[in-house]
Design an enzyme around this catalytic site. Sequence first.
Site, short mmCIF file in Angstrom:
data_model
loop_
_atom_site.label_atom_id
_atom_site.label_comp_id
_atom_site.label_asym_id
_atom_site.label_seq_id
_atom_site.Cartn_x
_atom_site.Cartn_y
_atom_site.Cartn_z
N TRP A 132 -30.99 55.50 -6.37
CA TRP A 132 -29.72 54.86 -6.80
C TRP A 132 -29.83 54.26 -8.24
O TRP A 132 -30.93 53.70 -8.78
CB TRP A 132 -29.66 53.53 -5.79
CG TRP A 132 -29.29 54.01 -4.51
CD1 TRP A 132 -30.11 54.31 -3.50
CD2 TRP A 132 -28.00 53.93 -3.86
NE1 TRP A 132 -29.53 54.59 -2.45
CE2 TRP A 132 -28.08 54.37 -2.61
CE3 TRP A 132 -26.80 53.43 -4.46
CZ2 TRP A 132 -27.05 54.24 -1.60
CZ3 TRP A 132 -25.77 53.49 -3.57
CH2 TRP A 132 -25.66 54.01 -2.25
N CYS A 157 -24.60 49.72 -39.60
CA CYS A 157 -25.60 49.40 -38.32
C CYS A 157 -26.85 49.82 -38.70
O CYS A 157 -27.77 49.55 -37.94
CB CYS A 157 -24.82 50.35 -37.32
SG CYS A 157 -22.98 50.27 -37.26
N ASP A 209 -12.35 46.10 -38.72
CA ASP A 209 -12.97 44.84 -38.65
C ASP A 209 -11.94 43.80 -39.30
O ASP A 209 -12.02 42.52 -39.15
CB ASP A 209 -14.11 44.66 -39.46
CG ASP A 209 -15.35 45.13 -38.70
OD1 ASP A 209 -14.86 45.68 -37.60
OD2 ASP A 209 -16.56 45.07 -39.38
N ALA A 220 -13.18 52.67 -40.95
CA ALA A 220 -11.74 52.53 -40.62
C ALA A 220 -10.96 53.46 -41.80
O ALA A 220 -10.18 54.14 -41.16
CB ALA A 220 -11.37 51.28 -40.59
N ARG A 248 -23.47 47.90 -5.54
CA ARG A 248 -23.50 48.06 -4.19
C ARG A 248 -24.08 46.67 -3.70
O ARG A 248 -23.33 46.27 -2.46
CB ARG A 248 -24.76 49.08 -3.89
CG ARG A 248 -24.51 49.47 -2.20
CD ARG A 248 -25.73 50.36 -2.09
NE ARG A 248 -26.85 49.40 -2.00
CZ ARG A 248 -28.00 49.96 -2.31
NH1 ARG A 248 -28.36 51.40 -2.39
NH2 ARG A 248 -29.22 49.01 -2.25
C1 LIG Z 1 -26.12 44.98 -40.01
C2 LIG Z 1 -25.08 45.46 -39.21
C3 LIG Z 1 -25.23 46.07 -37.92
C4 LIG Z 1 -24.18 46.44 -37.17
N1 LIG Z 1 -24.32 47.30 -36.37
C5 LIG Z 1 -23.28 47.86 -35.30
C6 LIG Z 1 -23.70 48.58 -34.25
O1 LIG Z 1 -24.99 48.81 -33.87
N2 LIG Z 1 -22.79 49.18 -33.63
C7 LIG Z 1 -21.33 48.89 -33.98
O2 LIG Z 1 -20.46 49.52 -33.41
N3 LIG Z 1 -20.97 48.12 -34.92
C8 LIG Z 1 -21.95 47.66 -35.90
N4 LIG Z 1 -21.76 47.09 -36.82
C9 LIG Z 1 -20.44 46.83 -37.37
C10 LIG Z 1 -19.82 47.84 -38.07
O3 LIG Z 1 -20.66 48.36 -39.03
C11 LIG Z 1 -18.61 47.48 -38.71
O4 LIG Z 1 -17.73 47.08 -37.68
C12 LIG Z 1 -17.83 48.66 -39.32
O5 LIG Z 1 -18.62 48.92 -40.46
C13 LIG Z 1 -16.44 48.28 -39.43
O6 LIG Z 1 -15.88 49.10 -40.49
P1 LIG Z 1 -14.63 48.75 -41.38
O7 LIG Z 1 -14.08 50.11 -42.32
O8 LIG Z 1 -13.46 48.33 -40.63
O9 LIG Z 1 -14.94 47.60 -42.40
P2 LIG Z 1 -16.24 47.77 -43.63
O10 LIG Z 1 -17.40 48.63 -43.02
O11 LIG Z 1 -16.41 46.23 -43.81
O12 LIG Z 1 -15.47 48.23 -44.71
C14 LIG Z 1 -14.43 47.69 -45.53
C15 LIG Z 1 -14.62 48.09 -46.81
O13 LIG Z 1 -13.39 47.80 -47.37
C16 LIG Z 1 -13.59 47.26 -48.86
N5 LIG Z 1 -12.71 46.39 -49.28
C17 LIG Z 1 -12.45 45.42 -48.85
N6 LIG Z 1 -11.36 44.72 -49.66
C18 LIG Z 1 -11.08 45.57 -50.47
C19 LIG Z 1 -9.94 45.55 -51.62
N7 LIG Z 1 -9.32 44.54 -51.56
N8 LIG Z 1 -10.05 46.55 -52.18
C20 LIG Z 1 -10.76 47.57 -52.32
N9 LIG Z 1 -11.64 47.70 -51.15
C21 LIG Z 1 -11.81 46.67 -50.42
C22 LIG Z 1 -15.07 46.81 -48.72
O14 LIG Z 1 -15.81 46.70 -50.05
C23 LIG Z 1 -15.63 47.75 -47.62
O15 LIG Z 1 -16.48 48.84 -48.08
C24 LIG Z 1 -22.84 46.24 -37.73
C25 LIG Z 1 -22.39 45.47 -38.85
C26 LIG Z 1 -23.43 45.17 -39.65
C27 LIG Z 1 -23.25 44.44 -40.92
#
Ligand SMILES: Cc1cc2nc3c(=O)[nH]c(=O)nc-3n(C[C@H](O)[C@H](O)[C@H](O)COP(=O)(O)OP(=O)(O)OC[C@H]3O[C@@H](n4cnc5c(N)ncnc54)[C@H](O)[C@@H]3O)c2cc1C
Length: 497
Positions: free
Chosen positions: A469, A62, A309, A27, A477
């Site tokens: 189909w 993922c 997330d 994100a 269907r």
């Molecule tokens: C094992 C696994 C499998 C998955 N498989 C899938 C899949 O197949 N398909 C799918 O769509 N999704 C999947 N997901 C979910 C997907 O990985 C997450 O939805 C996605 O990574 C979310 O991205 P994000 O940037 O919101 O959060 P995150 O990836 O959690 O990143 C947030 C970041 O913020 C940093 N952070 C937090 N607080 C602070 C702070 N105060 N200061 C500085 N840094 C901070 C953290 O260290 C982290 O790096 C999976 C997740 C896991 C764990």
Amino acid sequence: VSSSPRTPGTGAGTAAQRVVVVGADAAGMSAAHQALRTARARGHEIAVTVFERTSHTSYSACGIPYLVAGDVAGADLLVARTAAEHRAAGVDLRLGVEVVGLDVVARTVIVRDLRTGERARHPYDDVVLATGAAPRVPPWALDEDGGPVAGVRAVKDLYDGAAWLGMLDAALAGPRPVRGVVVGGGYIGLEMAEAFVRRGLETTLVTRREVMGTLDPDLGARVRAALEEAGVTVRIGADVDGLDTGPDGRVTCVSAGDERFEGDLVALGLGARPRSELAAAAGLSLGERGGLEPDDRQRVADGVWAAGDCCEHLERHGGLRVFVPLGTHANKQGRVAGENLAGGRPPEAMARFGGVLGTAITRFVANGVHVEVARTGPTTEQARATGREVASLVTESTTASGYMPEAAPMAVKVVADAVTRRLLGVQIVGGPGSAKRIDTAAAAIWLHARVDDVARMDLSYAPPFSPVWDPVQIACRRLADRLDRPADAGRQGRPGG
Ligand SMILES: Cc1cc2nc3c(=O)[nH]c(=O)nc-3n(C[C@H](O)[C@H](O)[C@H](O)COP(=O)(O)OP(=O)(O)OC[C@H]3O[C@@H](n4cnc5c(N)ncnc54)[C@H](O)[C@@H]3O)c2cc1C
């Protein structure tokens, strides 16, 4: 919450609009790059600083189960964009720096360098909260120091990925077979069960409800049968509430009441919670599930945006707030936030996130078993809970024409509103090539299709790819036919009817 956008590039009397992003994964980095692209396209100055407390950025969480399984040769392959690439694209990326405070009135974050312990204030015009989610780790999984008991671990980030590889290599180097327990039967539990079996572990999966609780239980039971066929011992209806350790402090078993499940390694797949402490401490309101509640422009408050997330999401058709932590949403929401904060558009012209249907997909492939799983929209039970009269039906079909060698069985469950005939949800469990067909259903639901519409859609056909189909179409269907017979019991919405 004000919804009127501030003109970018005019904040706090500086020439460039100062943007701070907290969190450098899906994100956060989507927001950072989109803000840069939008600002450049509109010809205004922008400075984007991203703070990330770990040393990782833009990696595929993922992919971690497939790294652990041995399908992916190294963790580096999971990194979509390196820190150097981000910096070369114009992002001021600070790794190993945690944001420990947020003042939304003064528009400042307080950051702490995790190597030196130094703190500093950093002003911003706009801040994007992209702090992600934290895996649920119950108290029984923690040792006296608050860390995970040796041999027990969740699966969240690249540190976990490396730890799992190390734990598996060490255990497999020993003289006796290794026993793995997976706690939780959702997506991550299923994927870790696959990894364990493929690495040769005697694997047990323990879960509170039916396997894949995001499906109707009749479809979840099919996934369970596939796991069992692959040699996994599956125990459903067990709530793990403790563990035992050996003299060396390592886990020897987990327990659910009086029942014990022996394991040398225990993977936790118990879901996640939004990481929203920073926002809460700043006085921003949180939803029932503990996540931030941005509007569909990803705006939380004046100058505050959120994506991924750490947020609750709006369910597209029902308008309910749900927590669906998926990368697919994080990427889209980050882009929306980045465009809007840098775009300077009036509210009606801003980018919008379209909501979630709960579309998701996974698989379990091991020991000659290949089962794919996908779902979109509400399950039968969830649809009924909204007060609707619901009809649902399961159709058995194949992924290709039955005479083709690659044809594999697949089951499609459709859930529809029995009155309006609107398609509400679809679930798929089947062999190779079955699950990705969920996207036909998701597209149809997104566009408010009725089962009759799907039954008439122009979908592709050739023997290696589909029966004449398409299986989703057959299911719709048949449900349409059933709804034409009002006396039919299916109208009462019996699951699997
Ligand atoms: C094992 C696994 C499998 C998955 N498989 C899938 C899949 O197949 N398909 C799918 O769509 N999704 C999947 N997901 C979910 C997907 O990985 C997450 O939805 C996605 O990574 C979310 O991205 P994000 O940037 O919101 O959060 P995150 O990836 O959690 O990143 C947030 C970041 O913020 C940093 N952070 C937090 N607080 C602070 C702070 N105060 N200061 C500085 N840094 C901070 C953290 O260290 C982290 O790096 C999976 C997740 C896991 C764990």
